[in-house]
Design a protein around this motif. Structure first.
Motif: not given
Length: 456
Positions: A40-51, A54-60, A139-148
């Motif tokens: 479970v921790n590995n799956m959460i870690r992989i999910t967090d890294e993926t998110i 994705e967020l870093d790509d959008l910020l770029d 000032g805008e807010l950006l949210l990126v999430g993934m189905d777990i």
């Protein structure tokens, strides 16, 4: 059966089975817990890294193209997400949506540091999202999430598997313990019933054997050996009691008769002295019998092992030879000592001396002419003591019987003795773990061997 069940639950086998099940269950839970948390921790870690990627790509994209370019990128990503596993939301500083696939900002999200967790309905399904939000320079807010949900389903499945596994293990353990306990109780009941029948006085019964050569069969064999020895001892006691009463009745009757005649009067001083001397001789013979019985009891009791010492068989043989040589020469016999001068064993000197005295005394008593040889040898790592005579010998069918107490091959009892000499030798041999062998002398007569092949 109702009475059997409570007994089954009280057996050590059932308790040991439950203990084994408990240990196995704890081990299984520990292993599953490790697998659960690691996976479970590995799956959460992989999910967090993926998110995070994705967020870093959008910020770029925002840095290179600005807010309008970011909106176009988000809309393009939503078109590519056919499964619907991603959530994107670009909102102003008042949390009003600008772009994305979420209609409102998730105000009820569970916050954990920079990460949030929330549920949302989409396509008639309930999604569990893990998301990361960041404030943009404008000032805008950006949210990126993934189905777990896959990780959540795996977590639930693992918990259910652990619970079902524990329940199944407990059920199988109880059933296995019940079956093993029932089988053990059946075997024990057989032994208990056999013991009860034997306790009622039937010493000829033996514990039944199944033939499986398991621990119960080995226990039954040990008990049977013990019962055989007990039966032999009891039979020996009965025989001793009968023979002792028979052998004591005649001398006691004679003593009583002679004393009554002396008391009747009419006897002078010399006759009274003669009667007293006769009585003393008869009582001395009775004392010899009782002393022999006490020596047998001492040898068979095993307490004499406390006085075992290293000793030389040759020295014992020398003492006996010196003692009996004059008596043998008076009867025209040649008593010789042969063998090795130093044969060491561990034993009780006085009892071994008594055993050899009995053997030589029998040889001198029954040998009419010829030679008596005492031999002390070392053969195949065993000490051997032999007494060879040229007397009448003992028939093969009587050689085992003469080792019993009060057995005499002279039915008329014309020879002196009480029938305890060879039985005492046999008891002393058993005390020293020695083998006592009676065999025929090729030249006529008897050969008696004591073989000390085991540590005493």
């Amino acid at each position: 059966m109702p009475a059997l069940a409570p007994r089954l639950f009280r057996t050590s086998t059932f308790r040991l089975s439950l203990l084994y099940v408990a240990l196995f269950g704890i081990s299984m839970i520990a292993v599953l817990s490790f697998v659960y948390f690691a996976t479970v921790n590995n799956m959460i870690r992989i999910t967090d890294e993926t998110i995070q990627r994705e967020l870093d790509d959008l910020l770029d994209e925002y840095k290179h193209g600005g807010p309008h370019h970011l909106q176009n990128i988000i809309n393009a990503r939503l078109k590519e997400d056919q499964v619907g596993g991603w959530v994107y939301l670009l909102a102003d500083n008042a949390y009003r949506p600008i772009a994305g696939n979420v209609s409102t900002w998730p105000a009820e999200a569970t916050q954990s540091g920079r990460w949030m967790r929330f549920t949302m309905a989409r396509r008639q399904e309930q999604y569990t999202m893990r998301a990361l939000s960041v404030a943009l320079p404008n000032g805008e807010l950006l949210l990126v999430g993934m189905d777990i949900r896959p990780a959540e389903k795996f977590r639930v499945t693992m918990i259910q598997a652990a619970l079902w596994g524990a329940a199944l293990t407990l059920a199988l353990g109880i059933c296995g313990g019940y079956l093993m306990s029932r089988n053990m109780l059946r075997r024990l009941d057989v032994l208990n019933k056999g013991a009860e029948r034997i306790m009622r006085g039937n010493l000829s019964l033996r514990m039944p054997l199944v033939g499986s050569d398991d621990e119960f069969d080995r226990l039954a064999q040990t008990l049977n050996s013990m019962l055989q020895e007990i039966e032999r001892l009891i039979a020996s006691i009965r025989g001793v009691t009968t023979n002792l009463a028979h052998d004591l009745r005649s001398p006691l009757t004679r003593i009583k008769s002679r004393l009554e005649l002396a008391l009747a009067g009419g006897a002078d001083a010399s006759q009274l002295r003669h009667e007293i001397q006769y009585t003393i001789l008869e009582t001395d013979q009775l004392l010899v019998t009782f002393n022999a019985l006490l020596s047998i009891a001492e040898a068979e009791g095993g307490a004499a092992r406390a006085n075992f010492r290293q000793l030389n068989l040759w020295e014992i043989a020398e003492d006996v030879t010196d003692l009996y040589r004059p008596m043998a020469e008076e009867q025209g016999l040649d008593l010789a000592l042969q063998g090795e001068g130093s044969v060491m064993i561990t034993g009780h000197r006085q009892l071994l001396l008594q055993a050899l005295l009995n053997l030589v005394d029998n040889a001198v008593k029954y040998t009419r002419a010829g030679k008596i040889i005492i031999e002390v040898l070392q053969e195949d790592h065993a000490a051997v003591l032999r007494v060879v005579d040229t007397g009448p010998g003992i028939p093969p069918e009587d050689r085992a019987r003469v080792l019993e107490q009060f057995v005499r091959l002279d039915p008329a009892r014309t020879q002196r003795g009480n029938g305890l000499g060879l039985s005492l030798v046999a008891a002393i041999a058993r005390l020293h773990n020695a083998e006592l062998i009676l065999e025929e002398n090729p030249g006529g007569g008897l050969v008696v061997k004591l073989i000390f092949s085991k540590p005493a």
